[in-house]
Design an enzyme around this catalytic site. Structure first.
Site, PDB file in Angstrom:
ATOM      1  N   GLY A  14       0.830  -1.201   0.000  1.00 27.27           N
ATOM      2  CA  GLY A  14       0.000   0.000   0.000  1.00 27.27           C
ATOM      3  C   GLY A  14       0.865   1.251   0.000  1.00 27.27           C
ATOM      4  O   GLY A  14       2.077   1.206  -0.259  1.00 27.27           O
ATOM      5  N   ASN A  42      -5.941  -1.621  -0.087  1.00 28.23           N
ATOM      6  CA  ASN A  42      -6.965  -0.678   0.328  1.00 28.23           C
ATOM      7  C   ASN A  42      -6.536   0.765   0.090  1.00 28.23           C
ATOM      8  O   ASN A  42      -7.378   1.648  -0.072  1.00 28.23           O
ATOM      9  CB  ASN A  42      -7.324  -0.909   1.796  1.00 28.23           C
ATOM     10  N   ALA A  46      -8.720   4.085  -1.702  1.00 26.07           N
ATOM     11  CA  ALA A  46      -9.032   5.221  -0.828  1.00 26.07           C
ATOM     12  C   ALA A  46      -9.687   6.356  -1.603  1.00 26.07           C
ATOM     13  O   ALA A  46      -9.098   6.906  -2.530  1.00 26.07           O
ATOM     14  CB  ALA A  46      -7.755   5.716  -0.141  1.00 26.07           C
ATOM     15  N   ARG A 273     -16.400  10.649  13.192  1.00 27.06           N
ATOM     16  CA  ARG A 273     -17.023   9.440  12.653  1.00 27.06           C
ATOM     17  C   ARG A 273     -17.685   8.557  13.702  1.00 27.06           C
ATOM     18  O   ARG A 273     -18.707   7.930  13.428  1.00 27.06           O
ATOM     19  CB  ARG A 273     -15.978   8.630  11.872  1.00 27.06           C
ATOM     20  N   LEU A 372      -3.819   8.335   5.034  1.00 26.98           N
ATOM     21  CA  LEU A 372      -2.802   8.395   3.986  1.00 26.98           C
ATOM     22  C   LEU A 372      -1.637   9.267   4.430  1.00 26.98           C
ATOM     23  O   LEU A 372      -0.480   8.991   4.127  1.00 26.98           O
ATOM     24  CB  LEU A 372      -3.402   8.921   2.678  1.00 26.98           C
TER      25      LEU A 372
END
Length: 527
Positions: A14, A42, A46, A273, A372
């Site tokens: 990744g 993954n 993104a 979130r 990221l």
């Protein structure tokens, strides 16, 4: 058994693994190992961007505070300060490497806004295809400079006497390869796949964390699992609806079209979130109503969000009415292998970067688009540390002893649960809402006390089941130990740990004085 040697082995392809490879390839012999094709990560999927302080009206202190608030002040203050200060450097580096970030007609970065951010500071590429654009660039850069081994499932670390010497891998045909190295970097992702509803398409079985655990490395914060509020809900949950949709004006509504976040949080639909996920969970499971993302107020939606548009079309959901059905799902894991500023773990020669690492920057709940960023920042730090080490060699060890350790034990896998059973247990007892009685039931169901396999003799499918059950058990036991509600770890039987006035006290101390130090601003309150 084949044996391959390299100066650096990187497990995972990744963003974190490839950025580390890019820097290390300047002067090191590097091998990158992936479970499947290099594009299958993954990071590649993104949709969100990278958070960075670029706007002249923005300050790193504000990004820092947004990160701490989302993380419920469980963050490591110095690591978090380092992270947010590096944001613009990450964007500059990736831009210079060729990542086509979105810009306006003047060439300035288009800055989006996502949940938990008080300012527009999210840099995107291709609208909602940031991960894809970054990964395509990185794959192009490392191609020809590092050796990439695909189709290799990392089974276990070669470790003894507090040091790591490499990793055992197995391919689909059952062939075993030992990759020996002076430096081994785990970049194998998180463990959101132990839940049935997850945004993670590839892997996420916790294999990197489990390998580190079996080798004796220190782990931390495994109870903190972030549930993304808006996974697409169709006959089969089939993808993630990026938070940037709400940043552009999308509104969460119930079946009657009534907004559900109005009285819940000052940031409404852009609240952190964990708060949004619990609200949607309550609406769906307690009030028995469906939840939708109302996108009627977003102009040029299909142009701004081509990935989301394709996702909905593939699921047979029309956007003409302006509503996207959503549900929460496991998205990102804050816990993992404990590391320092240079990615070093508690084992010599072993490093961890990306989602499998616990750097402390996310606290109890990751701020949107900091993932990221974290992968890029600490992959560079780890690579630069390894490059600085002089006159290295692999310390001697008894290879015959290591071979003997893998011929011991029973090869039976009868004690393992099926993957669907593991996920059902986690969904029921250790999901968005938790309590002691259910967690103890899960702990009992997931225990592996009498399982002692000859691991390398197992088929890959059984090794994956072992990793998922081990990871689920570790997560549940961590949930039981934290007797408070904090961030993504919500215990119905325990109150929240940090009072609102304590949070405001920290915020005022930070934003009032630009010269503050994180130690002074957070003394006596964090953790």
């Amino acid at each position: 058994m084949d044996i391959v040697e390299a100066e650096v082995i990187i497990i995972g392809g990744g963003i974190a693994g490839l950025i580390a490879a890019e820097y290390l390839s300047m002067s090191k012999n590097v091998i990158v190992i992936t479970k499947s094709e290099i594009e299958h990560s993954n990071s590649y999927l993104a949709q969100g961007g990278i958070s960075a302080v670029i706007d002249l009206n923005d300050k790193w202190q504000e990004h820092y505070m947004d990160t701490l608030q989302a993380g419920q002040f469980h963050n490591d203050p110095e690591m978090t300060e380092f992270l947010v200060k590096e944001g613009n450097k990450v964007i500059d580096s990736l831009s210079s490497w060729g990542v086509p970030f979105d810009r306006n007609c003047k060439g300035q970065f288009l800055l989006g806004k996502e949940g938990g951010h008080l300012r527009n500071r999210i840099v995107h590429a291709g609208g909602d295809q940031t991960g894809k654009k970054i990964m395509e660039t990185l794959i192009g850069r490392v191609s020809g400079k590092v050796r990439v081994e695909t189709g290799q499932y990392a089974v276990d670390l070669l470790a003894a006497n507090g040091n790591c010497y490499g990793v055992y891998c197995k391919d689909d045909d059952g062939r075993i390869t030992l990759y020996k190295s002076t430096h081994t970097i785990l970049a194998g992702g998180g463990y959101a796949g132990i839940f049935s509803a997850t945004s993670n398409a590839y892997g996420s079985d916790g294999s990197a964390v489990c390998m580190a655990y079996r080798a004796g490395a220190e782990l931390a914060d495994l109870e903190f699992v972030q549930f993304h509020p808006t996974l697409l809900k169709s006959e089969k949950i089939s993808g993630l609806i990026t938070e940037a949709v709400r940043g552009e004006g999308g509104v969460l509504v119930d079946s009657n079209g009534s907004p559900i976040m109005e009285e819940v949080h000052p940031l409404k639909d852009l609240a952190p979130r964990d708060i949004v996920s619990r609200r949607i969970f309550e609406k769906i499971h307690y009030q028995r109503t469906s939840v939708f993302l109302d996108i009627k107020g977003i102009s040029n939606f299909k142009k701004k969000f081509p990935g989301v548009t394709a996702l909905c079309e593939n699921a047979g959901i029309s956007l003409d009415a302006g509503f996207i059905p959503v549900t929460p799902g496991a998205h990102f894991t804050m816990g993992g292998i404990k590391t320092d500023l240079f990615g070093r773990t508690s084992l010599g020669g072993l490093y961890a970067v990306g989602e499998c690492a616990n750097t402390g920057v996310h606290g109890a709940n990751r701020l949107a688009s900091n993932s990221l960023l974290e992968g890029a920042v600490f992959a560079k730090q780890t690579a630069q540390y390894i490059l600085s080490v002089k006159h290295e060699r692999i310390p001697p060890f008894s290879f015959s002893f290591m071979q003997e350790s893998y011929s011991a034990g029973s090869s039976s896998n009868d004690a393992l649960l099926e993957i669907t059973d593991i996920q059902e247990i986690m969904d029921k007892y250790a999901g968005i809402c938790r309590e002691e009685e259910g967690l103890k039931k899960a702990e009992y169901k997931l225990q592996l006390e009498n399982f002692n396999p000859a691991l390398l003799e197992q088929p890959i499918a059984a090794i994956k089941r072992l990793n998922m059950q081990t990871m689920a058990w570790l997560t549940v036991t961590s949930c039981l130990k934290r007797k408070e509600s904090r961030g993504s770890h919500y215990r119905k039987d325990f109150p929240f740990a940090l009072k609102e006035w304590e949070q405001k006290k920290i915020i005022r101390s930070v934003l009032r004085d630009e010269s503050f130090t994180t130690k002074e601003a957070t003394a006596g309150i964090l953790n």
